[in-house]
Enzyme design. Structure first.
Site, PDB file in Angstrom:
ATOM      1  N   CYS A   1      -4.211   2.453 -20.125  1.00  0.00           N
ATOM      2  CA  CYS A   1      -3.856   3.207 -18.915  1.00  0.00           C
ATOM      3  C   CYS A   1      -2.868   2.490 -17.995  1.00  0.00           C
ATOM      4  O   CYS A   1      -2.694   2.874 -16.858  1.00  0.00           O
ATOM      5  CB  CYS A   1      -5.111   3.594 -18.134  1.00  0.00           C
ATOM      6  SG  CYS A   1      -6.006   2.179 -17.476  1.00  0.00           S
TER       7      CYS A   1
ATOM      8  N   HIS B   1       0.832  -1.202   0.000  1.00  0.00           N
ATOM      9  CA  HIS B   1       0.000   0.000   0.000  1.00  0.00           C
ATOM     10  C   HIS B   1       0.865   1.251   0.000  1.00  0.00           C
ATOM     11  O   HIS B   1       0.545   2.246  -0.632  1.00  0.00           O
ATOM     12  CB  HIS B   1      -0.908   0.011   1.226  1.00  0.00           C
ATOM     13  CG  HIS B   1      -1.838  -1.152   1.249  1.00  0.00           C
ATOM     14  ND1 HIS B   1      -2.596  -1.472   2.326  1.00  0.00           N
ATOM     15  CD2 HIS B   1      -2.111  -2.063   0.302  1.00  0.00           C
ATOM     16  CE1 HIS B   1      -3.296  -2.553   2.047  1.00  0.00           C
ATOM     17  NE2 HIS B   1      -3.011  -2.927   0.839  1.00  0.00           N
TER      18      HIS B   1
HETATM   19  C1  PEP Z   1      -3.524  -1.939 -14.884  1.00  0.00           C
HETATM   20  O1  PEP Z   1      -3.695  -3.078 -14.448  1.00  0.00           O
HETATM   21  O2  PEP Z   1      -2.861  -1.680 -15.899  1.00  0.00           O
HETATM   22  C2  PEP Z   1      -4.101  -0.775 -14.182  1.00  0.00           C
HETATM   23  C3  PEP Z   1      -4.070   0.420 -14.701  1.00  0.00           C
HETATM   24  O3  PEP Z   1      -4.646  -1.000 -12.975  1.00  0.00           O
HETATM   25  P1  PEP Z   1      -3.795  -1.222 -11.635  1.00  0.00           P
HETATM   26  O4  PEP Z   1      -2.379  -0.948 -11.936  1.00  0.00           O
HETATM   27  O5  PEP Z   1      -4.403  -0.307 -10.628  1.00  0.00           O
HETATM   28  O6  PEP Z   1      -4.067  -2.689 -11.367  1.00  0.00           O
END
Ligand code: PEP
Ligand code: MG
Length: 748
Positions: free
Chosen positions: A677, A364
């Site tokens: 993303c 975290h």
């Molecule tokens: C991902 O998995 O690429 C994402 C953007 O989500 P997180 O990194 O929060 O799992």
């Protein structure tokens, strides 16, 4: 309670204390100490070896060996009996040294005539500082009492070394904390930083290791242990039900706090002349030494608990604690063994960098550090024992290296590196308000990832066109109970306000796997990354998900609302989640609330299954965002948090690019807006390749927008595409070498 005998060690410690109280230079003190020990223990020799560098010990003082050997005789760790004590951190006690395995004859010291040898490590809290040795001509084994006495003296020596009592000429006698140190760790958040150390929990310094009156020390220890027991009981009472992990730790605390063995050993140390705090620290050192050698993770954890408990006890005894009166530097680099997300948020952006002795890439704290864009290095060896408040620190969050008290050459190279980066940042600022328009005239939308209110000012400064991913789990992670709907609605409303009309894509709660809520019942899962997480939790326990959706609708308050669901793995999951949104909209309308002007409901594509989902998925989703971090880990079956494998597979691997391309094509067929993303969107070369295969929207850390935009504006996507296609046709595993070669030829 052990008998308060006038034992050998007490007499020895008494004389040692008197000597240390006398003024004198470091060398003089060491000489006097060896003299006293030899005299008091009736040995022919007493020598002190200290480390001059991590691999070499140097004879720093001796009584009985040839004086010319001082500062001349050097030994590598593991070499000879002394080197073996240093290596194993265990005493060697033998009546026949020349017969002992590893014995090394050192003519310059004249030691061949000594048969018996007793060497004990000089160490403080698991950090090895040197070796203390006594030797005698007669071939006798030293008694347990003598071994113990020498260990206690070694402990006091370690304490005094730490306090700088023996600073003198030569490498081995330079002040411990004045030497440069380089520690290697693992990068959890990239970036470079320069600043001064700020210890989250400053070490307790034991200034009085030797005590006059054992009875007083026993009373102090008893009182402190009683206080400690009360604190632990209070912590246990306050612990939330169901948090098994926390309860387990506290139970272990309680067990140690009530352990007779622990207390008895400390009482014995006091009876032999140590102060209460030195006795606690001696036990703590022993636990640390064991911690380094115990392979069983469970036992190691318990030794860890004992270590924490010892720290608490030391604080009670010395009155030293977090508030030591030290002033926080203007450019703090936070140094801690570990830190919780809430504590890190309290420091906020005031920190230049963070170095943790433990921690984990997916912890975290790492999530918060990432959100705050503060360089973070985890697993940085002995950083909490090596660093002192105010030490100059360089954090190289590219190589995973921490320089403590760096040499000027290292510092100046680092400054150059930072200056170059600052220059680049200026260049990026110049194109902040320009679009990411490629040479071939293609427009790519660059948005930013966020997770905190504090991220929003970056919208303006980075030139992001909106928030492409707002991770909502942070607000849940840093609290001790589920946040209330009204709190969330207020927060989301402030995020939308701050975006000033720019689109914000809220991702619903993505918990489970590495992101376990402190108040959520922890489920033991064989493989949490493939387990009950994200939308799976949301659909099985729709209460929290619906509450979050309501909060989002209320926050929009008539403005457009965009939300998406994480970790969708099959069509029906998305459909059901979407139904929940539509249901909540109806309900809110019935309650007479203002509905959002427009609602877009999207899905994250993070599992390979969705690349092959029925066409209806692409038609029904208002938009799709590729979560590349997860998609890649599942595509290559390589855990994104596992250091052994996480870098093994290239994002520009032909298989992965082809998967992405297929997703692009399916979205084009159905006219579904698509973005990417994951972290890779923020890497210029990767971003360029993504654009070349047809992605038109990328969301990334705000600091990456400049470099990515710069790369795109200088590139022709048709050319890049030709390079990628040629590499694919050639049978290359990854297109990276070909793309890098092309960029180099282009002059980059
Ligand atoms: C991902 O998995 O690429 C994402 C953007 O989500 P997180 O990194 O929060 O799992
Ligand atoms: Mg993800």
């Amino acid at each position: 309670m052990p008998e308060q005998t006038d034992s050998a060690s007490r007499r020895l410690l008494g004389r040692l204390r008197d000597t240390l109280a006398e003024p004198g230079a470091g060398q003089e003190r060491l000489d006097r100490i060896t003299h006293i020990i030899a005299e008091q223990m009736g040995t022919d020799v007493c020598s002190i070896y200290l480390f001059r560098d991590p691999d070499t010990l140097e004879l720093c003082a001796t009584e009985g060996l040839k004086p010319e050997a001082v500062h001349q005789t050097r030994l590598r760790v593991g070499e000879g009996l002394v080197g073996r004590v240093a290596k194993t951190a265990r005493p060697i006690n033998t009546g026949n040294a020349p017969q002992e395995r590893g014995f090394r004859y050192m003519p310059e010291t004249g030691e061949e005539v000594f048969s018996s040898f007793l060497g004990v490590p000089v160490q403080r809290l698991g950090v090895r500082l040197g070796v203390l040795v006594v030797q005698s001509k007669e071939g006798r084994q030293y008694s347990d009492d003598e071994v113990y006495a020498l260990e206690v003296v070694a402990m006091v020596l370690a304490e005094m070394t730490e306090l700088g009592a023996f600073i003198g000429e030569g490498e081995a006698l330079t002040a411990l904390h004045s030497r440069p140190a380089m520690l290697r760790g693992t990068v959890a958040q990239e970036g470079v930083a320069m600043g001064h150390a700020w210890l989250h929990e400053p070490r307790v310094v034991v200034t009085q290791p030797i005590a006059d009156d054992p009875a007083t020390e026993m009373a102090r220890l008893n009182e402190a242990v009683d206080k400690l027991r009360i604190t632990v009981d209070e912590m246990l009472n306050a612990a939330p039900d169901g948090d098994n992990e926390q309860l387990q730790v506290l139970e272990a605390y309680r067990m140690f706090a009530n352990s007779r063995g622990w207390k008895r050993r400390m009482e014995e140390d006091i009876a032999r002349g140590l102060s209460a705090e030195a006795a606690v620290e001696k036990e703590q050192s022993a636990a640390r030494a064991r911690m380094q050698t115990v392979p069983d993770p469970y036992l190691r954890e318990r030794l860890h608990d004992l270590d924490d408990l010892s720290n608490r006890l030391l604080r009670i005894l010395t009155g030293q604690g977090e508030r030591t009166g030290a002033e926080r530097p203007a450019d703090p680099i936070l140094i801690a063994r570990n830190i919780g997300p809430g504590e890190l948020l309290d420091y906020g952006r005031s920190l230049r960098g963070i170095v943790l002795e433990e921690g984990a890439v997916g912890s975290h704290a790492a999530i918060v550090a990432r959100a705050l864009a503060i360089p973070l290095i985890v697993h940085a060896g002995r950083v909490t024992t090596e660093a002192l408040n105010g030490d100059p620190v360089l954090v190289d969050g590219e190589q995973g290296i921490v320089h403590l008290r760096p040499e000027e050459t290292v510092a100046s190279a680092f400054r150059d590196k930072m200056a170059m980066q600052a220059k680049a940042v200026k260049r990026y600022a110049a194109i902040r308000n320009e679009p990411a328009l490629t040479l071939c005239g293609t427009r790519v939308a660059l948005t930013m990832n966020a997770g905190l209110m504090a991220d929003l000012p970056s919208l303006e400064s980075s030139g992001a066109e909106g928030v492409g991913l707002f991770r909502t789990e942070l607000q849940f992670l840093v609290r001790t109970k589920v946040p209330r709907r009204s709190e969330l609605a207020q927060l989301y409303a402030r995020v939308i306000d701050a975006a000033q009309g720019k689109r914000v894509v809220f991702r619903t709660l993505d918990i489970g796997s590495d992101k376990v809520l402190p108040y959520m019942k922890r489920r033991e899962e064989p493989n949490p990354a493939l387990g009950w997480r994200a939308i799976r939790v949301g659909l099985d326990r729709p209460g929290v998900m619906r509450m979050q959706i309501q909060a989002l609708i209320r926050a929009a308050n008539g403005r457009p609302l965009t939300l998406m669901f994480p970790f969708v793995a099959q069509l029906d999951e998305f459909r059901t989640a979407r139904e929940h949104v539509l249901g909540e909209l109806e309900r809110e309308e019935r309650l007479g609330r203002v509905l959002p002007e427009k609602v877009e409901i999207g899905a994250m594509l993070e599992t390979p299954s969705m690349a092959f989902a029925p066409r209806q998925f692409y038609e029904e989703a208002d938009f799709i965002s590729i979560g590349g971090n997860d998609l890649k880990q599942f595509f290559f079956a390589a855990d994104r948090e596992n250091e052994h494998v996480r870098r093994r597979y290239d994002t520009l691997n032909v298989s992965f690019l082809t998967l992405l391309e297929q997703i692009v094509k399916r979205c084009e067929d159905t006219g579904t807006p698509l973005s990417f993303c994951g972290e890779d969107a923020g890497r210029p070369v990767e971003a360029l390749c993504f654009a070349a295969i047809g992605l038109r929207a990328l969301s990334m850390r705000p600091a990456s927008i400049g470099p990515v935009k710069n790369m795109l504006r200088k590139s022709d996507l048709t050319e890049a595409r030709a390079v990628i296609d040629a590499a694919r046709a050639s049978g290359a595993q990854s297109v990276r070498p070909a793309v890098m070669d092309w960029l180099r030829r282009r002059g980059e």
